[in-house]
Design a protein around this motif. Structure first.
Motif: not given
Length: 243
Positions: A77-97
């Motif tokens: 379950q943790n491994k499955a959540k990691e892919a989602e967490a990576l995409e969320i973090c990428k969005e936040k990185v773009r938002a903060h430029d």
């Protein structure tokens, strides 16, 4: 002396020793262990043996238990959540430029921490990013900057030899590699031919270095018949690194 087992947390990860006084474990068994960053799940890579204390990093952490079916389900379950967490973090990185590239993410087994790995050309002020991620995931957040060798190890790839990168396939730790090793093996000093996908010197230059050292005449650096024995260190600006 202490009874220990060697545990890896990734297929080609570093080996760590843990106290195994009362469990019957064999190579390949999944175990739950206590580490400096929390409770983790790993695989036994070296079975139970006696090791002198001067070879260990003390105090030695213990193997808590052999992983149960519930533990393995939680791990998946943790491994499955990691892919989602990576995409969320990428969005936040773009938002903060922010000038950073996310490479990987890991949940600790007990969900007590999420670790995001990234590369960047310089230091990055990610304090606001950490606040956003902590508000979303409701757990401790760590952002860890890594180098190009670790990036290649995590992402993997194919080397110039046509095989999977050594660092991604079986190398637990990076060994120092120098331009001297290429010279002693009479290899071309063209950076394009002796550098790995990470842009650093190929890890495999180290493999035969000891043999070449053993064949050198006493006191003769590079050997008396080495055609490059008198050359200066051209190309020594190439960073030591992995394939």
């Amino acid at each position: 002396m202490a009874f220990v087992v060697g545990v890896r947390f990734k297929p080609a990860g570093k080996m760590y020793y843990f106290d195994n006084s009362g469990l019957d474990l064999k190579i390949g068994d999944a175990v739950i262990v206590e580490t400096a960053r929390g409770v983790e799940r790993g695989l036994v890579a070296i079975d139970k043996r006696d090791v002198s204390e001067d070879q260990l990093v003390l105090p030695l952490k213990k193997v808590i238990r052999k992983a149960s079916e519930e533990d393995e389900a939680s791990y998946r379950q943790n491994k499955a959540k990691e892919a989602e967490a990576l995409e969320i973090c990428k969005e936040k990185v773009r938002a903060h430029d922010l000038p950073m590239r996310l490479i990987d993410v890991e949940y600790t087994f007990d969900m007590g921490k999420i670790i995001f790995y990234f590369t960047a050309e310089s230091r990055v002020d990610f304090r606001e990013l950490v606040k956003d991620l902590a508000a979303i995931f409701r757990t401790r957040i760590e952002l860890r900057q890594i180098g190009v060798r670790d990036e290649a190890k995590m992402l993997g790839g194919i080397g110039t030899c046509g095989r999977i990168l050594c660092c991604n396939n079986f190398l637990g730790e990076f060994a120092p590699v120098s331009i001297r090793m290429a010279k002693e093996q009479h290899l071309s000093l063209n950076p394009a031919k002796i550098s790995g996908t990470c842009g650093r010197l190929m890890c495999c230059l180290k493999y035969e270095s000891e043999m070449y050292d053993s064949k050198k005449p006493e006191g003769k650096k590079g050997g008396k018949n080495n055609p490059r024995a008198g050359e200066s260190d051209k190309g020594s600006d190439i960073g030591a690194g992995g394939s």
